[in-house]
Write a protein that holds these residues in place. Structure first.
Motif, PDB file in Angstrom:
ATOM      1  N   GLU A  80     -46.725 -28.016  -6.147  1.00 10.42           N
ATOM      2  CA  GLU A  80     -46.782 -28.372  -7.527  1.00 10.42           C
ATOM      3  C   GLU A  80     -48.046 -28.519  -8.117  1.00 10.42           C
ATOM      4  OE1 GLU A  80     -43.989 -31.353  -5.092  1.00 10.42           O
ATOM      5  OE2 GLU A  80     -45.798 -30.045  -4.894  1.00 10.42           O
ATOM      6  N   ASP A  81     -49.171 -28.476  -7.435  1.00 11.58           N
ATOM      7  CA  ASP A  81     -50.392 -28.518  -7.821  1.00 11.58           C
ATOM      8  C   ASP A  81     -50.990 -27.071  -8.487  1.00 11.58           C
ATOM      9  OD1 ASP A  81     -50.805 -31.103  -6.628  1.00 11.58           O
ATOM     10  OD2 ASP A  81     -51.747 -30.331  -5.062  1.00 11.58           O
ATOM     11  N   GLY A  82     -49.990 -26.086  -8.184  1.00 14.13           N
ATOM     12  CA  GLY A  82     -50.526 -24.732  -8.703  1.00 14.13           C
ATOM     13  C   GLY A  82     -49.358 -24.320  -9.732  1.00 14.13           C
ATOM     14  N   VAL A  83     -48.812 -24.902 -10.511  1.00 12.68           N
ATOM     15  CA  VAL A  83     -47.865 -24.544 -11.467  1.00 12.68           C
ATOM     16  C   VAL A  83     -48.123 -25.497 -12.450  1.00 12.68           C
ATOM     17  CG1 VAL A  83     -46.214 -23.867  -9.829  1.00 12.68           C
ATOM     18  CG2 VAL A  83     -46.033 -26.051 -10.659  1.00 12.68           C
ATOM     19  N   GLY A  84     -47.863 -24.680 -13.726  1.00 14.32           N
ATOM     20  CA  GLY A  84     -47.884 -25.717 -14.772  1.00 14.32           C
ATOM     21  C   GLY A  84     -49.302 -25.146 -15.729  1.00 14.32           C
ATOM     22  N   PRO A  85     -49.619 -25.937 -16.826  1.00 18.57           N
ATOM     23  CA  PRO A  85     -50.924 -25.530 -17.570  1.00 18.57           C
ATOM     24  C   PRO A  85     -52.282 -25.654 -16.450  1.00 18.57           C
ATOM     25  CG  PRO A  85     -49.550 -27.005 -18.871  1.00 18.57           C
ATOM     26  CD  PRO A  85     -48.960 -26.923 -17.310  1.00 18.57           C
ATOM     27  N   LYS A  86     -52.966 -24.680 -16.638  1.00 20.65           N
ATOM     28  CA  LYS A  86     -54.301 -24.741 -15.705  1.00 20.65           C
ATOM     29  C   LYS A  86     -55.225 -25.725 -15.931  1.00 20.65           C
ATOM     30  CE  LYS A  86     -54.300 -19.806 -14.577  1.00 20.65           C
ATOM     31  NZ  LYS A  86     -54.985 -18.443 -14.527  1.00 20.65           N
ATOM     32  N   SER A  87     -55.118 -26.348 -17.257  1.00 19.67           N
ATOM     33  CA  SER A  87     -56.070 -27.535 -17.500  1.00 19.67           C
ATOM     34  C   SER A  87     -55.549 -28.653 -17.099  1.00 19.67           C
ATOM     35  CB  SER A  87     -56.171 -27.594 -18.886  1.00 19.67           C
ATOM     36  OG  SER A  87     -54.771 -28.020 -19.624  1.00 19.67           O
ATOM     37  N   GLU A  88     -54.164 -28.825 -16.391  1.00 21.00           N
ATOM     38  CA  GLU A  88     -53.864 -29.994 -15.738  1.00 21.00           C
ATOM     39  C   GLU A  88     -53.622 -29.886 -14.333  1.00 21.00           C
ATOM     40  OE1 GLU A  88     -50.093 -30.864 -17.761  1.00 21.00           O
ATOM     41  OE2 GLU A  88     -50.942 -30.844 -19.767  1.00 21.00           O
TER      42      GLU A  88
END
Length: 500
Positions: A80-88
């Motif tokens: 989960e740490d490697g998905v979604g907006p990169k800034s987050e």
């Protein structure tokens, strides 16, 4: 000149080659991801930061599947740490390799990269610090169409269609005490069985790979496979093998003998699989996934001096020499000779980290081991003929008698092509080789590729990328179904024949 004979019969078949035997591996380790397949602001990067020069070389290799994201790394990884907006995305400590992982590249980026590189994904789940629940969640994220929390989260992240990943590793090297979440064979067997069961509840079309011994030299080798498989045999599809070799004593003939050790390793593991099958009175057959294999030793000393807790250091960057390419060729031949049961294999790894491809800020180049890997992948598709070799032998202190000639023949009936792969391990003499190919009398030699060098320690560098590179030979002749050739001393050979 030494003499040898290769004996084949078109009706005596070992088995069809599963193209996944030519797979590879990308782990969040060293510069495999960052500065390897992904490097934002590089002049070689596309709009997503993927290195186009690397993609071109991966396409040249025709890599059918790539294992991701580890390796030792996966046993502490939260996908989960490697998905979604990169800034987050959070930067995290990676205990496996004592570095900082920025998570700026993750699952979705890898799925995009795989499509661009023309390959499929072999995904590993964390069974070290996590378990069945998280494995089920990432499968839902990847393969479920929609209407659930994790599938809708994928859509929110910009991926409307599922990634549809079909092959899943149930952890990594769980027999190893260096592994985060290391388990006993029984403990791991239980969690592997339950993880695979839950994942197949969600997607019955997937296949799963259980962790075998992390090397032949483990004290628990054999016992681990037997006890672990006794717990999960009915739930899993493949058993993994890992093995690396090195020439630490600078004894080339002994080093090249390691392909016999690899052959014995495969045969031993198959015997254990079939023993468990017999004990369970099962009709199911477990096949093998040799999902880490290579030469690895050149970088050990440099790695012992690396600074800890930095990002993407120059880690495990073996510079491969010519003799390494010979052993890699023999290892490929060995796996092909077991094509009836070795269905998946991953050269570890693909870029920068013990890899056939190296990069810098100014380019990418092919290491010596690139060539046998590429030749086997491109020309090794088809059916393996049961290949008998009668050749001179030499004495190895580790393995006893070792043949001077490793060889296997692949028949691509659809393309009407026959390929002979061979390594002459003799360091002093050429070898005259014959084969009765009268069953292929209407075939002719179209190409004989040779990889050789007078210097066993010759390497390819960015400044001299073609120091070790293939050349062509006219030594192979086919007359009335009688094939003859000369395999030069210490050489990798690919002889291609095609129907007239």
């Amino acid at each position: 000149m030494k003499k040898a004979e290769i004996i084949v019969d078109k009706y005596y078949l070992t088995g069809k080659v599963d193209k996944r035997i030519f797979g590879s591996f990308i782990e969040h380790l060293g510069r495999a991801v960052y500065e390897g397949i992904y490097q934002e602001n590089s002049p070689f990067a596309d709009e997503q930061g993927m290195r186009k020069d690397v993609i071109d070389l991966v396409k040249e290799l025709q890599v059918p599947i790539v294992r991701y994201p580890g390796g030792n790394f996966v046993s502490g990884y939260h996908w989960e740490d490697g998905v979604g907006p990169k800034s987050e995305r959070p930067s995290k400590v990676d205990l496996a390799w004592s570095v900082i992982e920025t998570n700026q590249f993750g699952l979705n980026e890898f799925a995009d990269w795989a499509k661009k590189a023309g390959t499929q994904i072999m995904m590993a789940v964390n069974l070290g610090t996590r378990g069945p629940e998280e494995a089920k969640d990432v499968l839902e994220y990847c393969n479920f169409k929609g209407g659930t929390y994790y599938s809708d989260l994928r859509k929110k992240h910009g991926y409307e269609q599922p990634h549809d990943i079909k092959l899943w590793c149930l952890g990594n090297e769980m027999d190893g005490p260096w592994q985060m979440g290391h388990k006993t064979a029984k403990e791991y067997g239980r969690v592997a069985a339950e993880t695979s069961r839950l994942m197949k509840f969600m997607d019955p079309t997937i296949e799963t790979v259980a962790c075998g011994s992390s090397s032949l030299t483990m004290d628990t080798f054999g016992y681990w496979e037997d006890e672990m498989l006794s717990e999960c045999y009915d739930q899993v599809d493949y058993l993994s093998l890992h093995q690396y070799y090195g020439n630490r004593d600078n004894n080339t003939t002994e080093f090249l003998a390691n392909s016999k050790g690899m052959d014995e390793f495969i045969s031993s593991v198959l015997s254990i699989c079939d023993c468990v099958k017999a004990k369970k009175r099962s009709k199911k057959q477990i096949n093998l996934s040799f999902d880490e294999w290579n030469v690895w030793y050149h970088s050990n000393e440099a790695d012992s001096q690396l600074e800890k807790w930095v990002q993407a250091p120059h880690q495990l960057e073996d510079v491969y020499n010519f003799e390494d390419a010979l052993l890699v060729g023999s290892m490929l031949i060995t796996m092909l000779r077991h094509a009836d049961r070795v269905k998946v294999a991953c050269l570890a790894q693909l870029v920068n980290v013990i890899a056939p491809i190296m990069t810098s800020d100014t380019g990418a180049w092919r290491q010596t081991i690139f060539y046998p890997y590429m030749h086997a992948s491109v020309f090794g598709r088809g059916t393996v003929l049961n290949t008998l070799v009668q050749a001179p032998v030499y004495e190895s202190k580790t393995y006893g008698e070792v043949s001077c000639l490793d060889s296997v023949c692949i028949w691509n009936e659809e393309a009407e092509e026959l390929t002979v792969f061979a390594v002459n391990k003799d360091l002093e003499e050429d070898m005259q080789v014959t084969c009765d190919f009268r069953q292929f009398a209407d075939y002719k030699v179209v190409e004989h590729i040779v990889l050789t060098n007078d210097d066993m320690k010759a390497v390819n560098t960015e400044a001299a990328p073609d120091c070790v590179a293939p050349v062509y030979s006219n030594a192979s002749v086919m007359e009335d179904g009688r094939f003859s050739t000369v395999f030069g001393k210490h050489s990798w050979n690919v002889v291609r024949l095609k129907k007239n």
